[in-house]
Design an enzyme around this catalytic site. Structure first.
Site, PDB file in Angstrom:
ATOM      1  N   LYS A   1       0.843  -1.198   0.000  1.00  0.00           N
ATOM      2  CA  LYS A   1       0.000   0.000   0.000  1.00  0.00           C
ATOM      3  C   LYS A   1       0.880   1.252   0.000  1.00  0.00           C
ATOM      4  CE  LYS A   1      -3.986   1.747   2.690  1.00  0.00           C
ATOM      5  NZ  LYS A   1      -4.835   1.422   3.867  1.00  0.00           N
TER       6      LYS A   1
ATOM      7  N   SER B   1      -9.518   1.369   2.750  1.00  0.00           N
ATOM      8  CA  SER B   1      -8.708   2.229   1.903  1.00  0.00           C
ATOM      9  C   SER B   1      -7.633   1.486   1.109  1.00  0.00           C
ATOM     10  CB  SER B   1      -8.019   3.299   2.770  1.00  0.00           C
ATOM     11  OG  SER B   1      -7.155   2.711   3.741  1.00  0.00           O
TER      12      SER B   1
ATOM     13  N   SER C   1      -9.925  -1.110   6.811  1.00  0.00           N
ATOM     14  CA  SER C   1      -9.325  -0.904   5.494  1.00  0.00           C
ATOM     15  C   SER C   1      -8.649  -2.129   4.884  1.00  0.00           C
ATOM     16  CB  SER C   1      -8.318   0.247   5.546  1.00  0.00           C
ATOM     17  OG  SER C   1      -8.993   1.470   5.719  1.00  0.00           O
TER      18      SER C   1
END
Length: 445
Positions: free
Chosen positions: A68, A149, A173
């Site tokens: 990420k 996310s 997330s």
């Protein structure tokens, strides 16, 4: 059906494939239309080199993992899905979590897209595009959201570009995109994985963890990231005492979610598990406890306030809207919030005592279309409604400082739905052990 990390490692050790061959497959997946907008910085050449240099006896054996965009990678800026940090100074060292995956023989295939600064469970990004959910086939209404996310990270795992997707989970997330894309997402107890080198959203609630293709892969990933060995609980499923929370978690379920959840509970009951309904009164207090904005607002504002003074126009307006709520929280309100959380955790732990885990739908809805929540003020109301629904169930576990795993529980041909197994802090090994037992019954139609 994609092979998982465990099966691929066995094939490598049996000389049935090579790390280079597997990396070529991963790179092909990463470059396919299914991965459009999933990667913000591919690292294919470096990944091939790492795959060829890896030892097949290492835990990751030269196989691909994605990261990420909020993790430091030496020599690169850490934009965290933003434009305002895209030209920030390069990181001097890898984040601890990244370094541990590399040391275990993992080959980093690239940085993945995410909600700007991790502040949403939807997965929309106005700067780098929004990756489409590869598991939710578009109908006449169009492509579906990936969840966030950790949006691109989940897509990389679901499409076969990565065996492990390293992400973060502040209110769901990891588990939200895992549920919406039909993969596995494990949120460990936060303190078990160091956060050094990860750009924070909420230092109180952030957890660094991963998404995988199977539960046994989740165990491998967690053992690497936490530098510890998972101790399996061998208690049979027939000896398990599980809880279903009837208030809060089951409110307003969309029909596909309700159907999949009810079927999952029935399957586990038929497999011998004892399942009881509970109604913890403490859940009714969450809205009042977080009325001033909660930890994410105040802690993100503390981190972003100077950057906002210089570059607010470069932010996603929806992210700014949530961050600036923290500007109004007073010092005594933060202290009150911390105390209220401690009391709330104690009450919740009392309600869960005696149960091996709690069963809940990971999220109450299936993935809506990207078009319905795409950037634009005219869609803000729909966006914030969807975001609140997606965060509602998984964020309870972050507030609890607990651990949870999301497992696919939908039948073939159905929209992806996640079943969440969860408990309080440091029940990680029990949750992973139970998930290994539960995975097979859930997969049988």
């Amino acid at each position: 059906m994609l092979n998982d990390l465990h099966a691929t490692r066995l094939a490598l050790r049996a000389a049935e494939t090579t790390a280079r061959t597997e990396m070529e497959h991963s790179i092909a997946a990463a470059g396919s239309p299914a991965c459009a907008h999933a990667f913000v910085r591919p690292m294919f050449e470096q990944a091939l080199q790492a795959a060829e240099a890896a030892n097949p006896q290492q835990p990751l054996a030269g196989l691909s993992f994605s990261v990420k965009d909020l993790f430091d990678i030496a020599g690169q800026p850490t934009p965290a899905g933003s434009q305002v940090l895209s030209h920030a100074p390069a990181a001097k060292a890898d984040a601890v979590a990244v370094a541990r995956l590399k040391a275990a023989g993992g080959a980093l295939i690239g940085r993945t897209n995410m909600t700007e600064f991790a502040f949403s469970g939807v997965g929309v990004n106005p700067h780098y595009g929004t990756p489409a959910n590869p598991a939710a086939f578009p109908d006449e209404r169009g492509a579906r959201i990936p969840g966030g996310s950790s949006s691109g990270t989940a897509v990389s795992v679901a499409t076969g570009a990565a065996f492990i997707g390293l992400g973060s989970d502040t209110g769901g997330s990891i588990r939200i995109p895992a549920a919406l894309q039909g993969i596995v997402g494990f949120k460990n107890t936060a303190r078990l994985v160091p956060s050094d080198g990860a750009l924070p959203l909420s230092t109180t609630l952030d957890t660094l963890c991963a998404m995988t293709r199977s539960v046994r892969d989740a165990v491998i990933a967690h053992e690497i990231l936490a530098a510890r060995t998972v101790v399996r609980n061998t208690k049979p499923l027939a000896a398990r005492r599980l809880a279903v929370v009837t208030n809060y978690f089951l409110d307003g379920l969309e029909t596909p979610v309700a159907k999949a959840f009810e079927r999952s509970v029935r399957k586990l009951r038929d497999a011998g598990a004892t399942i009881e309904e509970i109604n913890p009164p403490a859940l009714g207090d969450l809205a009042a406890i977080n009325a001033t904005g909660g930890f994410s607002a105040v802690e993100s504002y503390a981190w972003h306030r100077l950057l906002l003074e210089r570059s607010a126009a470069g932010y996603d307006p929806r992210v700014v809207h949530r961050i600036v709520r923290g500007a109004d929280m007073k010092g005594y309100e933060l202290i009150d919030l911390m105390a209220a959380r401690r009391d709330w955790i104690a009450r919740m732990e009392g309600a869960l005592a005696g149960f091996d885990a709690v069963l809940s739908p990971t999220v109450p809805i299936i993935a809506p279309t990207i078009a319905s929540v795409a950037p634009g003020a005219e869609r803000d109301e729909a966006f914030f409604r969807v975001n609140a629904l997606l965060l509602r169930n998984p964020s309870v576990v972050n507030m609890l400082d607990g651990c949870a795993i999301s497992l696919p529980c939908h039948a073939a041909g159905e929209a992806p739905v996640g079943l969440m197994l969860w408990h309080a802090a440091l029940h990680d090994d029990d949750i992973l052990s139970l998930a290994e037992q539960v995975e097979n019954p859930l997969s049988r139609d």
